[in-house]
Design an enzyme around this catalytic site. Sequence first.
Site, short mmCIF file in Angstrom:
data_model
loop_
_atom_site.label_atom_id
_atom_site.label_comp_id
_atom_site.label_asym_id
_atom_site.label_seq_id
_atom_site.Cartn_x
_atom_site.Cartn_y
_atom_site.Cartn_z
N ASN A 1 0.86 -1.19 0.00
CA ASN A 1 0.00 0.00 0.00
C ASN A 1 0.91 1.25 0.00
O ASN A 1 1.66 1.47 0.95
CB ASN A 1 -0.89 -0.06 1.26
CG ASN A 1 -1.79 1.14 1.41
OD1 ASN A 1 -1.41 2.26 1.13
ND2 ASN A 1 -2.99 0.89 1.91
N ASP B 1 -0.73 -3.82 9.96
CA ASP B 1 -2.11 -4.16 9.63
C ASP B 1 -3.00 -3.17 10.36
O ASP B 1 -2.87 -2.97 11.57
CB ASP B 1 -2.47 -5.60 10.01
CG ASP B 1 -3.66 -6.05 9.17
OD1 ASP B 1 -3.52 -6.12 7.93
OD2 ASP B 1 -4.74 -6.28 9.73
N PHE C 1 -4.64 8.93 2.71
CA PHE C 1 -5.05 7.82 1.84
C PHE C 1 -6.25 7.11 2.49
O PHE C 1 -6.70 7.48 3.58
CB PHE C 1 -3.88 6.84 1.62
CG PHE C 1 -3.43 6.09 2.84
CD1 PHE C 1 -2.61 6.69 3.78
CD2 PHE C 1 -3.86 4.78 3.06
CE1 PHE C 1 -2.21 5.99 4.92
CE2 PHE C 1 -3.46 4.08 4.20
CZ PHE C 1 -2.63 4.69 5.13
N TYR D 1 -9.37 5.81 4.11
CA TYR D 1 -10.58 6.40 4.70
C TYR D 1 -10.35 7.80 5.29
O TYR D 1 -11.25 8.33 5.95
CB TYR D 1 -11.12 5.48 5.80
CG TYR D 1 -11.60 4.13 5.30
CD1 TYR D 1 -12.92 3.94 4.92
CD2 TYR D 1 -10.73 3.04 5.22
CE1 TYR D 1 -13.37 2.70 4.47
CE2 TYR D 1 -11.17 1.80 4.77
CZ TYR D 1 -12.48 1.65 4.40
OH TYR D 1 -12.92 0.42 3.94
N HIS E 1 -3.06 6.68 14.75
CA HIS E 1 -2.91 5.30 15.22
C HIS E 1 -1.52 4.77 14.85
O HIS E 1 -0.85 4.12 15.63
CB HIS E 1 -4.02 4.44 14.59
CG HIS E 1 -4.17 4.61 13.10
ND1 HIS E 1 -4.25 5.85 12.50
CD2 HIS E 1 -4.21 3.71 12.08
CE1 HIS E 1 -4.36 5.69 11.20
NE2 HIS E 1 -4.32 4.41 10.92
P1 ITT Z 1 -0.73 -4.14 2.99
O1 ITT Z 1 -1.47 -5.29 3.62
O2 ITT Z 1 0.07 -4.54 1.79
O3 ITT Z 1 0.07 -3.37 3.99
P2 ITT Z 1 -3.41 -3.08 2.71
O4 ITT Z 1 -3.96 -1.82 2.13
O5 ITT Z 1 -4.03 -4.38 2.27
O6 ITT Z 1 -1.84 -3.09 2.43
P3 ITT Z 1 -4.43 -3.55 5.36
O7 ITT Z 1 -4.81 -4.94 5.05
O8 ITT Z 1 -3.78 -3.27 6.69
O9 ITT Z 1 -3.44 -2.97 4.27
O10 ITT Z 1 -5.71 -2.64 5.18
C1 ITT Z 1 -5.84 -1.47 5.87
C2 ITT Z 1 -6.79 -0.54 5.18
O11 ITT Z 1 -7.29 0.36 6.18
C3 ITT Z 1 -6.05 0.29 4.15
O12 ITT Z 1 -6.20 -0.21 2.85
C4 ITT Z 1 -6.71 1.66 4.31
O13 ITT Z 1 -7.78 1.76 3.46
C5 ITT Z 1 -7.23 1.66 5.74
N1 ITT Z 1 -6.32 2.49 6.56
C6 ITT Z 1 -5.31 2.07 7.36
N2 ITT Z 1 -4.65 3.11 7.90
C7 ITT Z 1 -5.24 4.21 7.40
C8 ITT Z 1 -5.01 5.58 7.55
O14 ITT Z 1 -4.00 6.05 8.28
N3 ITT Z 1 -5.79 6.43 6.90
C9 ITT Z 1 -6.80 5.98 6.13
N4 ITT Z 1 -7.09 4.69 5.91
C10 ITT Z 1 -6.32 3.81 6.55
#
Ligand code: ITT
Length: 198
Positions: free
Chosen positions: A15, A74, A155, A157, A183
């Site tokens: 991501n 995560d 990015f 939400y 967080h």
């Molecule tokens: P990786 O597993 O490759 O790291 P991913 O996008 O699949 O990438 P997650 O499974 O941890 O990661 O999903 C977390 C989702 O939560 C992520 O795609 C974002 O949409 C959201 N998210 C996490 N932290 C955020 C933040 O600081 N601001 C906004 N959205 C966030």
Amino acid sequence: MRKFKGDELLIATHNKGKAREISDLLLPYISKFYSASELNLEEPEETGATFAENAVLKAKLAAKDSGKVSLADDSGLCVNALNGDPGVYSARWGGKNKDFNIAMKKVNDALGGVKDRSAYFTCVLAIAWPDGHVEIFEGRVNGTIVWPMRGNMGFGYDPIFQAKGYDITFAQMNPSEKHKISHRAKAFDLLVKNCLKG
Ligand code: ITT
């Protein structure tokens, strides 16, 4: 608790938004980063039922495949009136194309007219060594779901999340401001204090 003594770290994420925030937060401590996408590491299926399980799964696999100490994040948005959804499914609510405009609308639609719009972001970091050792750290920030979306920084939400005590969303904050309260920043504080210093 095991200390990280090296100066090279693999960031086990695909991501881009996360990778950018993680490298900002680690810049003072680590001189060389690799990213999972740069090393063409396979993106694992997130089969865990909790943030911690998924973070450990991603970090361990990256450490095993690369032979480097690896850090996975995560994270997700948990909405109280939706029983914690989208939670560990936060990325998946965007569908195949990871379209967060769709995911944010889904959150707002699911809330409908519900008064309680409280929510929190959570982030679990797992740092894994190639020998299988893992340490984990968690950070949370409380806030509210707002509508319509506001702002174009950050990015995921960020455009619908307003942290407690603020009247702008995460997407309206400069990255340096988000890094003071997010967080992810809280989980990083613990990682730095426990694993990267001393
Ligand atoms: P990786 O597993 O490759 O790291 P991913 O996008 O699949 O990438 P997650 O499974 O941890 O990661 O999903 C977390 C989702 O939560 C992520 O795609 C974002 O949409 C959201 N998210 C996490 N932290 C955020 C933040 O600081 N601001 C906004 N959205 C966030």
